[in-house]
Design an enzyme around this catalytic site. Sequence first.
Site, mmCIF file in Angstrom:
data_model
loop_
_atom_site.group_PDB
_atom_site.id
_atom_site.type_symbol
_atom_site.label_atom_id
_atom_site.label_comp_id
_atom_site.label_asym_id
_atom_site.label_seq_id
_atom_site.Cartn_x
_atom_site.Cartn_y
_atom_site.Cartn_z
ATOM 1 N N ARG A 94 65.855 60.186 61.533
ATOM 2 C CA ARG A 94 66.236 61.079 60.445
ATOM 3 C C ARG A 94 67.724 61.409 60.530
ATOM 4 O O ARG A 94 68.301 61.423 61.609
ATOM 5 C CB ARG A 94 65.433 62.383 60.520
ATOM 6 C CG ARG A 94 64.008 62.274 59.983
ATOM 7 C CD ARG A 94 63.292 63.605 60.014
ATOM 8 N NE ARG A 94 63.116 64.097 61.359
ATOM 9 C CZ ARG A 94 63.860 65.023 61.938
ATOM 10 N NH1 ARG A 94 64.814 65.621 61.264
ATOM 11 N NH2 ARG A 94 63.642 65.381 63.173
ATOM 12 N N TYR A 244 63.867 54.415 57.057
ATOM 13 C CA TYR A 244 63.204 54.872 58.270
ATOM 14 C C TYR A 244 62.453 56.186 58.131
ATOM 15 O O TYR A 244 63.005 57.191 57.680
ATOM 16 C CB TYR A 244 64.226 55.027 59.409
ATOM 17 C CG TYR A 244 63.543 55.124 60.737
ATOM 18 C CD1 TYR A 244 63.157 53.971 61.406
ATOM 19 C CD2 TYR A 244 63.221 56.342 61.289
ATOM 20 C CE1 TYR A 244 62.478 54.050 62.603
ATOM 21 C CE2 TYR A 244 62.548 56.434 62.493
ATOM 22 C CZ TYR A 244 62.177 55.277 63.154
ATOM 23 O OH TYR A 244 61.512 55.353 64.334
ATOM 24 N N LYS A 253 58.146 64.699 55.777
ATOM 25 C CA LYS A 253 59.018 65.852 55.978
ATOM 26 C C LYS A 253 59.545 66.400 54.651
ATOM 27 O O LYS A 253 59.638 67.602 54.451
ATOM 28 C CB LYS A 253 60.168 65.495 56.932
ATOM 29 C CG LYS A 253 59.674 65.103 58.330
ATOM 30 C CD LYS A 253 58.899 66.216 58.938
ATOM 31 C CE LYS A 253 58.027 65.935 60.139
ATOM 32 N NZ LYS A 253 58.477 65.280 61.304
ATOM 33 N N HIS A 273 55.475 72.717 60.685
ATOM 34 C CA HIS A 273 55.618 71.526 61.538
ATOM 35 C C HIS A 273 54.726 71.716 62.769
ATOM 36 O O HIS A 273 55.202 72.006 63.850
ATOM 37 C CB HIS A 273 57.096 71.402 61.946
ATOM 38 C CG HIS A 273 57.462 70.103 62.585
ATOM 39 N ND1 HIS A 273 58.590 69.948 63.357
ATOM 40 C CD2 HIS A 273 56.875 68.872 62.555
ATOM 41 C CE1 HIS A 273 58.670 68.695 63.781
ATOM 42 N NE2 HIS A 273 57.650 68.025 63.313
ATOM 43 N N SER A 295 60.643 68.131 67.020
ATOM 44 C CA SER A 295 60.448 66.681 66.992
ATOM 45 C C SER A 295 60.564 66.095 68.404
ATOM 46 O O SER A 295 61.490 66.436 69.142
ATOM 47 C CB SER A 295 61.490 66.035 66.083
ATOM 48 O OG SER A 295 61.363 66.562 64.792
ATOM 49 N N CYS A 297 58.706 66.591 71.024
ATOM 50 C CA CYS A 297 58.479 67.558 72.098
ATOM 51 C C CYS A 297 57.006 67.751 72.440
ATOM 52 O O CYS A 297 56.642 68.740 73.075
ATOM 53 C CB CYS A 297 59.128 68.892 71.754
ATOM 54 S SG CYS A 297 60.923 68.801 71.804
ATOM 55 N N GLY A 298 56.132 66.852 71.994
ATOM 56 C CA GLY A 298 54.779 66.874 72.544
ATOM 57 C C GLY A 298 53.636 67.206 71.604
ATOM 58 O O GLY A 298 52.519 67.433 72.081
ATOM 59 N N LYS A 299 53.837 67.227 70.296
ATOM 60 C CA LYS A 299 52.716 67.549 69.395
ATOM 61 C C LYS A 299 51.625 66.483 69.438
ATOM 62 O O LYS A 299 50.452 66.796 69.608
ATOM 63 C CB LYS A 299 53.215 67.735 67.943
ATOM 64 C CG LYS A 299 54.022 69.003 67.720
ATOM 65 C CD LYS A 299 54.438 69.187 66.273
ATOM 66 C CE LYS A 299 55.331 68.069 65.773
ATOM 67 N NZ LYS A 299 56.589 67.915 66.531
ATOM 68 N N ASP A 320 51.224 66.577 63.292
ATOM 69 C CA ASP A 320 52.611 66.858 62.893
ATOM 70 C C ASP A 320 52.761 67.990 61.885
ATOM 71 O O ASP A 320 53.731 68.728 61.953
ATOM 72 C CB ASP A 320 53.246 65.578 62.327
ATOM 73 C CG ASP A 320 54.771 65.606 62.354
ATOM 74 O OD1 ASP A 320 55.342 65.955 63.409
ATOM 75 O OD2 ASP A 320 55.399 65.298 61.328
ATOM 76 N N SER A 413 61.442 54.937 68.795
ATOM 77 C CA SER A 413 60.528 53.925 68.252
ATOM 78 C C SER A 413 59.156 54.563 68.049
ATOM 79 O O SER A 413 58.783 55.497 68.762
ATOM 80 C CB SER A 413 60.437 52.726 69.201
ATOM 81 O OG SER A 413 60.066 53.143 70.499
ATOM 82 N N ARG A 414 58.410 54.037 67.080
ATOM 83 C CA ARG A 414 57.200 54.743 66.634
ATOM 84 C C ARG A 414 56.043 53.784 66.372
ATOM 85 O O ARG A 414 56.245 52.602 66.102
ATOM 86 C CB ARG A 414 57.500 55.490 65.331
ATOM 87 C CG ARG A 414 58.657 56.501 65.451
ATOM 88 C CD ARG A 414 58.207 57.903 65.314
ATOM 89 N NE ARG A 414 59.213 58.879 65.704
ATOM 90 C CZ ARG A 414 58.943 60.172 65.820
ATOM 91 N NH1 ARG A 414 57.743 60.627 65.581
ATOM 92 N NH2 ARG A 414 59.875 61.031 66.190
ATOM 93 N N GLY A 540 47.479 65.840 80.399
ATOM 94 C CA GLY A 540 46.102 66.312 80.511
ATOM 95 C C GLY A 540 45.976 67.673 81.195
ATOM 96 O O GLY A 540 45.076 68.466 80.893
#
Length: 632
Positions: A94, A244, A253, A273, A295, A297-299, A320, A413-414, A540
């Site tokens: 982004r 992208y 978004k 978010h 963004s 950070c672990g969602k 998200d 990368s996603r 976990g």
Amino acid sequence: KNLSTNNNYEYIRKIPLLNSSTESLPSKVCSYIEECASLCCPKDIYICDGSDTEYEHLLNFLEKNGTISPLPKYENCYDFNIWLARTNPADVARVEKRTFISTECKRDTIPIPREGVIGELGNWISPGDMDKAILERFPGCMKDRTMYVIPFSMGPVGSPFSKIGIEITDSAYVVCCMRIMTRIGKNILETLGNDDFVKCLHSVGVPKSDSKVEINSSWPCDPERTIILHRPDKNEIVSYGSGYGGNSLLGKKCFALRIGSTIAKNEGWLAEHMLILAITDPKGRKRYITAAFPSACGKTNLAMLKPTLPGYKIECVGDDIAWMRFDQEGRLRAINPENGFFGVAPGTNCITNPNAMKTIFKNTIFTNVAATSDGGVFWEGMEEEISDDVEITDWRGKKWTRGSKTPAAHPNSRFCTPIKECPVIDPGWEDPAGVPIDVIIFGGRRPEGIPLVYQARNWQHGVFIGASMRSEATAAAEHTDKVIMHDPFAMRPFFGYNFGHYLNHWLSMTKVKNAKLPAIFHVNWFRKNADGQYLWPGFGDNSRVLDWILRKIDGENIAVDSTVGLLPKSESFNLENLSKDVNMEELFSLPKSFWEKEVRHLREYFDMQVGDDLPTDIREELELLACNVDKL
Ligand code: GTP
Ligand code: SPV
Ligand code: MN
């Protein structure tokens, strides 16, 4: 320019409308297509029906064009549609600096920063300058290209929460990802009828002849002139120059958060978010939790977590975005408006996120991960999952050797995968009424000073905690160094209107009739020791934090008030069979000098950035914190 009153569809009649007719489309949709087509001048227009045949056709086209390649390591990769896309190296995330909201009055969009200070809470553009920006870029930009029209629903079709959009794009990659990320197809047009919809225009663009960026036909884009524009009062999004993620999949978004938050403000609900998860405790009681982390950070990881604590089960509703509103009984209910995951690949493996690994090897488009010589994917964190003798090609398509200084996969990368592939999807994930939320969690990437978990004393304190969120910058946007940035509510890049007004909106939830306000907590999985190592194993083992949170809201006497909020009493945490030794004292410590600095940063931020738009309730919470820190 505005042709919505002209129903002759002069332009559409001049070019092939490939698989539809103007008669079979709702007239408002037709007018929008006419408006976009006469501006962008595509060679033809294709109305997406969402069918499998259409998807195969588009993937085939993208493969021929060199945009995507198959991954033959995975069984039936053609049948299961497992693909790797590589972007232009200048189009990988982004672009927050080039993202604008347009309103007549600037203060509707952003708080006015202190004189001489650069505002960090969004970018405003005047309606006139927005028009100008469009006219400098869009005329003729789809020449020789197909213009795809994607009718899509954010939220289950027919749910009272759901909203419909039409995305017009010249990118087949965008169509394929939108098909995964949202609900698309002709049935959406039937549901829409002649109602209004969110207008989403996207083009990958055409660089000017003197552009310095190297452009390859497999990933057209115009990075030097990329711009993402929003007009909330017209429910309109216009995006140019990037293919992208958040720049081009406009349902995500741009619509679900920026336009969504303005609609939510006006209609009395919340667009956030946030992930949504279901957690069932050892007694069989099921509760739903939402959590806002910035963004990368672990969602996604928390949303599909495999608990290490026996007896717990976690199921995923969304990773998200959450749309939430109070129902008649005063319960806060949430839906996930999306239909897929656009998740961070690096760091994902069978130990950290086994459920993601079970999700992403079917019907997935990977973008900017590395490739292995046996036709598979690779990224940082997958070292144990591939054999040592395979060769690796990095995300740019260059040979890569283990131990190399540059990463194999781009850090942003996603994977793009339908939610239905997730083995721990919650049966209620598409409930049109939404799921009832008992807990809201805020969190960030904080190497220093912030304890693993604490609870807000009340709603107002919780809103202050959300407003005070800070986090280390990540690769999800253009920020490169690891500075600690303010990211209130994990929404800084996504506010559709003035952050001060947003805070008032959150505070006003106490006035909702019968509102049963969720309990609010703050977590930090990322605190480090003096050697730079994480103090908490995370992943976990974060189930241990959720266990404490649930026991706390069930009324167990396991917390004490502290400087920052309610902290776990010592011994109240379940550490049974924890895989490594944890220094709990350090993990929960509140160093005075750190918190003095934190208060200074917050005061400066609120003064410089929010000014007169800061609600007095939030100011009071800050002064209370400052007082408490003095007493440390
Ligand atoms: P967006 O999709 O950008 O909104 O990101 P996200 O919030 O969904 O973040 P995600 O779950 O994809 O995690 C981002 C990175 O953080 C990944 O590399 C994860 O492996 C890592 N991560 C997630 N949870 C933890 C944790 O508990 N501890 C540690 N150390 N890292 C984590
Ligand atoms: C984020 O940056 O928060 C994302 C990825 O979820 S993107 O879709 O690019 O916004
Ligand atoms: Mn996100």
